[in-house]
Design an enzyme around this catalytic site. Structure first.
Site, PDB file in Angstrom:
ATOM      1  CD  GLU A   1      -2.693   1.194   2.586  1.00 29.53           C
ATOM      2  OE1 GLU A   1      -3.151   0.080   2.938  1.00 29.53           O
ATOM      3  OE2 GLU A   1      -2.947   2.259   3.201  1.00 29.53           O
TER       4      GLU A   1
ATOM      5  CD  GLU B   1      -3.473   7.220   5.388  1.00 30.63           C
ATOM      6  OE1 GLU B   1      -4.511   6.614   5.683  1.00 30.63           O
ATOM      7  OE2 GLU B   1      -2.337   6.890   5.786  1.00 30.63           O
TER       8      GLU B   1
END
Length: 354
Positions: free
Chosen positions: A242, A247
């Site tokens: 990932e 974020e």
């Protein structure tokens, strides 16, 4: 006299024995290097001039292999790709952007004999856009580029939202993709939002991905711009890898997280760094990952702030697809503002380069 005959006969017996050994055929004759032939590698980088000594940026190289005995060839191009061919004349295109040195290795075969030669070349590959969404058509996101992850549960992160494909939760308007997270009762959930991804339409192995976005500020919001390995359905997570380009959580305003998750480094143990930017929720910024076989680099507004060393043992050497979503609450989003009613995550564009 008999002794003399036996002595005279001994050399003859030895000669016959040696002759017998040399005339026999081995059942498993080994492949041996052919030292009598010549193998020359000619490589012409297309567009080479005095101003462009390493080519015109196309990455195209014309090869001509000269061998007076080879009937087939194995070519290792130095970028992880290999060609097996019966002709010594062919063209190859390098795709990784930048100016790089490639070590070419060619083996020419002729039956059980072979000849090997190497050559180093320097090739310039210009960065060029291979995929994009400018979000310039009002309405639903482009179905030829984006699909939806639908449902509740937060995929293991204990989030309370339900991801939908309704225009109320994801819509393109005025040149911007808007993901609306809404407090409402919907199919048993107390919030709704959207999660868009390209697994059915587009994936890439290496390249530069640029997102331009403005983030929501409300406590509990968790917007993300990220990528997952395309083999997730077969190997699962975190084996698929990932890449979290950006974020942000509203409970830690203006703190940008860029993280890599892989076996042994998943969840809170991911590899990454954070960076504070004072206007993440009030202005648009670019969030970029430059992903290569050797390194994975993260930028905010073209400023490098984290470099990760990639290698062949990691899952970051296969195709990945893109994801845009906004979760709320859960393990990372944290406590939700009790006065929360809705938020908007805005994405101006997504651009992908070789």
């Amino acid at each position: 006299m008999e002794i003399f005959k036996k002595i005279m006969a001994l050399p003859m017996l030895l000669f016959l024995a040696l002759l017998s050994c040399s005339s026999g055929e081995s059942k498993d004759e080994p492949i041996v290097e052919n030292t009598e032939s010549k193998l020359v590698i000619n490589a012409e980088v297309v567009g080479t001039t005095s101003q462009l000594p390493n080519g015109d940026g196309s990455g195209v190289v014309n090869f001509k292999i000269n061998s007076n005995s080879g009937t087939s060839y194995k070519v290792i191009f130095g970028d992880g790709q290999t060609l097996e061919t019966t002709t010594g004349v062919f063209t190859y295109t390098y795709t990784s952007s930048g100016t790089k040195t490639f070590d070419i290795n060619v083996t020419a075969f002729n039956g059980l004999k072979y000849l090997n030669s190497t050559k180093s070349i320097v090739v310039f590959v210009a960065s060029k856009q291979i995929w994009a969404d400018e979000f310039d058509v009002d309405g639903a996101p482009n179905s030829e580029k984006w699909s939806y992850d639908l449902g509740a549960g937060g995929w293991g992160n204990n989030e309370p939202q339900y991801y939908t494909k309704r225009l109320e939760n994801s819509v393109v308007k005025d040149g911007v993709l808007k993901i609306h997270t809404i407090k409402e009762n919907y199919l048993g959930s107390t919030y709704t939002s959207a999660r868009l991804q390209t697994s059915e339409n587009f994936s890439l192995k290496y390249g530069k991905v640029v997102f331009r976005a403005k983030l929501p500020a409300q406590a509990g919001t968790w917007p993300a711009l990220w990528m997952l390995g395309s083999n997730i359905s077969t190997v699962g997570w975190p084996a698929c890898g990932e890449i979290d380009v950006m974020e942000h959580v509203g409970n830690q305003l203006n703190k940008i997280f860029s993280t890599l998750h892989h076996p042994g480094h998943s969840g809170g143990n991911g590899d990454g760094l954070t960076k504070m930017i004072s206007t993440a929720t009030s202005e648009f910024h670019t969030y970029t990952v430059d992903w290569r076989a050797e390194t994975i680099k993260f930028y905010i507004d073209d400023t490098l702030f984290y470099t990760f060393t990639n290698n062949a043992s990691l899952p970051f050497n296969q195709n990945f697809f893109l994801i845009i979503n906004c979760a709320i609450g859960g393990d990372f989003g944290g406590a939700i503002d009790p006065n929360f009613t809705s938020s908007t995550f805005e994405i101006d564009y997504v651009r992908v380069y070789n």
